[in-house]
Design a protein around this motif. Structure first.
Motif, PDB file in Angstrom:
ATOM      1  N   ILE A   1      32.317  35.741  46.821  1.00 32.75           N
ATOM      2  CA  ILE A   1      31.610  34.488  46.118  1.00 32.75           C
ATOM      3  C   ILE A   1      31.314  33.423  46.881  1.00 32.75           C
ATOM      4  N   GLU A   2      32.367  33.032  47.557  1.00 36.83           N
ATOM      5  CA  GLU A   2      32.292  31.789  48.440  1.00 36.83           C
ATOM      6  C   GLU A   2      31.191  31.853  49.549  1.00 36.83           C
ATOM      7  N   ASP A   3      30.964  33.142  50.279  1.00 36.49           N
ATOM      8  CA  ASP A   3      29.889  33.474  51.249  1.00 36.49           C
ATOM      9  C   ASP A   3      28.479  33.222  50.503  1.00 36.49           C
ATOM     10  N   ALA A   4      28.373  33.908  49.331  1.00 35.18           N
ATOM     11  CA  ALA A   4      27.192  33.957  48.466  1.00 35.18           C
ATOM     12  C   ALA A   4      26.771  32.498  48.116  1.00 35.18           C
ATOM     13  N   PHE A   5      27.739  31.442  47.916  1.00 34.94           N
ATOM     14  CA  PHE A   5      27.376  30.201  47.680  1.00 34.94           C
ATOM     15  C   PHE A   5      27.089  29.345  49.243  1.00 34.94           C
ATOM     16  N   ARG A   6      27.785  29.613  50.333  1.00 37.33           N
ATOM     17  CA  ARG A   6      27.751  28.941  51.354  1.00 37.33           C
ATOM     18  C   ARG A   6      26.285  29.058  52.086  1.00 37.33           C
ATOM     19  N   TYR A   7      25.748  30.238  51.848  1.00 36.51           N
ATOM     20  CA  TYR A   7      24.578  30.604  52.770  1.00 36.51           C
ATOM     21  C   TYR A   7      23.338  30.361  51.739  1.00 36.51           C
ATOM     22  N   GLY A   8      22.252  30.260  52.299  1.00 36.51           N
ATOM     23  CA  GLY A   8      20.920  30.010  51.391  1.00 36.51           C
ATOM     24  C   GLY A   8      20.108  31.338  51.264  1.00 36.51           C
ATOM     25  N   LYS A   9      20.556  32.439  51.883  1.00 37.16           N
ATOM     26  CA  LYS A   9      19.931  33.648  51.409  1.00 37.16           C
ATOM     27  C   LYS A   9      20.966  34.873  51.205  1.00 37.16           C
ATOM     28  N   LEU A  10      20.774  35.670  50.185  1.00 40.95           N
ATOM     29  CA  LEU A  10      21.728  36.649  49.919  1.00 40.95           C
ATOM     30  C   LEU A  10      20.947  37.716  49.731  1.00 40.95           C
ATOM     31  N   VAL A  11      21.629  39.096  50.372  1.00 39.61           N
ATOM     32  CA  VAL A  11      21.172  40.592  50.179  1.00 39.61           C
ATOM     33  C   VAL A  11      22.091  41.301  49.341  1.00 39.61           C
ATOM     34  N   LEU A  12      21.622  41.914  48.366  1.00 41.43           N
ATOM     35  CA  LEU A  12      22.446  42.852  47.612  1.00 41.43           C
ATOM     36  C   LEU A  12      21.936  44.344  47.883  1.00 41.43           C
ATOM     37  N   ALA A  13      22.995  45.051  48.287  1.00 42.78           N
ATOM     38  CA  ALA A  13      22.400  46.342  48.568  1.00 42.78           C
ATOM     39  C   ALA A  13      23.568  47.340  47.872  1.00 42.78           C
ATOM     40  N   THR A  14      23.010  48.324  47.140  1.00 40.76           N
ATOM     41  CA  THR A  14      23.820  48.962  46.182  1.00 40.76           C
ATOM     42  C   THR A  14      23.300  50.264  45.941  1.00 40.76           C
ATOM     43  N   THR A  15      23.800  51.090  45.225  1.00 40.43           N
ATOM     44  CA  THR A  15      23.378  52.552  44.819  1.00 40.43           C
ATOM     45  C   THR A  15      23.147  52.604  43.285  1.00 40.43           C
ATOM     46  N   THR A  16      22.200  53.132  42.995  1.00 37.80           N
ATOM     47  CA  THR A  16      22.033  53.554  41.623  1.00 37.80           C
ATOM     48  C   THR A  16      23.258  54.479  41.080  1.00 37.80           C
ATOM     49  N   TYR A  17      23.521  53.918  39.954  1.00 32.67           N
ATOM     50  CA  TYR A  17      25.143  54.721  39.263  1.00 32.67           C
ATOM     51  C   TYR A  17      24.545  54.730  37.771  1.00 32.67           C
ATOM     52  N   ASN A  18      24.675  56.262  37.384  1.00 30.50           N
ATOM     53  CA  ASN A  18      24.451  56.248  36.048  1.00 30.50           C
ATOM     54  C   ASN A  18      23.140  55.583  35.563  1.00 30.50           C
ATOM     55  N   GLY A  19      22.104  55.689  36.233  1.00 31.96           N
ATOM     56  CA  GLY A  19      20.867  54.803  36.062  1.00 31.96           C
ATOM     57  C   GLY A  19      21.203  53.451  36.047  1.00 31.96           C
TER      58      GLY A  19
END
Length: 358
Positions: free
Chosen positions: A261-279
């Protein structure tokens, strides 16, 4: 574990600032007794009623039956719910602008609602120019010379983990304190701040405004079989190779949530990478996005990477979850993986890296 600090002001009249967690009560009372050297305190100042700072109020009031207790009206309401008493015959209700004269020292009270509970008061001692800031300006642990990032790292994690939702409230308090000459900040967690006060105030101004603190990209991922992790690490390497000033990366299923959470607020750009899970979105990623949303995540650029064996849906679901965030740009250029990272996927990652670096 957070370090709890207790402050005693010795003057013609003696004031003790706040209490401590239940398990430290005996040690706390003994330390107060040693400092007082046979004298009796006139006041217990209660700035914050959260249990780690209020659990020994009763023990203090029993030990010092002549002491009065000063707190906000709402704090006394919480106190009655917590202890079945609000010390009606001994209470002093404080509010914005209220003062208590101790002798040479004068306590000036500043209302700080929702930083981070609604009853919070801060106290400015005008003789020595000390701000007793309750939970604000706190951090986990004490000063650690082995920590290369120093105070900001744990203070940032503390702020966004605990106060983050209430940036507007914290900004309001900063505006109140702007006219004060502050030479020392005494928070209820972490070390006393007695130099470079402007630096700490500047950090809080950035954090409470949700501004970007550091130029860079934070990549947060979850991965079931390792392919999404591979894509996240590939993006991180490309960004570094292309000169991105800072790239941070975290596995949300295995690393500390509040550091992410701290890093998400620290930097100007965020990449979210994840799998599809139960749709839907993998649970740890869904939880992380909820954490950001609950803390008013804003003023950022977000890119999405999804993985799905036969019907990738994570990007759309994440987009839906992020759509209510204020002043957030979600890049159209997303990466879609169908199980493995192929050359086609690498090409997509390279394109995304170029856009992130613009």
């Amino acid at each position: 574990m957070a370090l709890h600090i207790v402050y005693v002001i010795l003057d013609d009249k003696i004031a003790v600032m706040d209490s401590v967690d239940q398990k430290f009560g005996e040690e706390w009372l003994k330390n107060i007794e040693n400092v007082l050297a046979g004298k009796n305190p006139e006041y217990l100042i209660v700035q914050h009623m959260e249990m780690d700072h209020s659990a020994n109020i009763q023990a203090f009031m029993e030990k010092y039956p002549s002491a009065k207790i000063a707190a906000s009206k709402m704090a006394f309401s919480i106190m009655k719910n917590m202890f079945n008493t609000d010390y009606a015959d001994r209470q002093i209700i404080i509010s914005e602008g209220f003062k208590i004269e101790l002798g040479k020292h004068e306590l000036n009270f500043i209302s700080a609602p929702n930083v981070h509970w609604p009853e919070v008061m801060m106290t400015y001692e005008s003789t020595e120019k000390i701000l007793f800031s309750a939970d604000a300006f706190g951090k986990f642990g004490a000063n650690d010379i082995e920590d290369p990032e120093g105070w900001p790292c744990e203070a940032r994690r503390y702020y966004f983990g605990i106060v983050g939702k209430f940036g507007a409230n914290a900004q309001s308090v900063l505006k109140k304190t702007a006219a004060l000459s502050i030479e020392k900040i005494c928070p209820l967690h972490g070390p006393v701040l007695d130099s470079d006060i402007g630096t700490y105030l500047n950090y809080y101004n950035i954090w409470t405004n949700y501004d970007v603190e550091s130029e860079g990209v934070f990549i947060a991922y979850t991965s079931v079989y390792g392919h999404t992790k591979q894509a996240a690490e590939k993006l991180a390497q490309i960004l570094k190779d292309k000169g991105c000033p800072k790239v941070a990366i975290a596995d949300l299923a295995r690393e500390d949530t509040y550091e992410s959470i701290e890093d998400a607020f620290r930097y100007g750009k965020l990449v979210l990478a994840t799998t599809t899970y139960n749709g839907e979105v993998f649970p740890k990623m869904r939880e992380f996005i909820l954490h950001l949303s609950e803390r008013n995540y804003q003023k950022r650029t977000i890119a999405l990477i999804e993985n799905g064996s036969w019907l990738p849906a994570a990007a759309k679901k994440m987009n839906d979850m992020l759509s209510s965030l204020k002043d957030v740009k979600i890049l159209d250029n997303k990466v879609t993986i169908k199980i493995a990272v192929t050359q086609e996927v690498v090409t997509q990652i390279e394109s995304l890296a170029e856009e992130l670096l613009k």
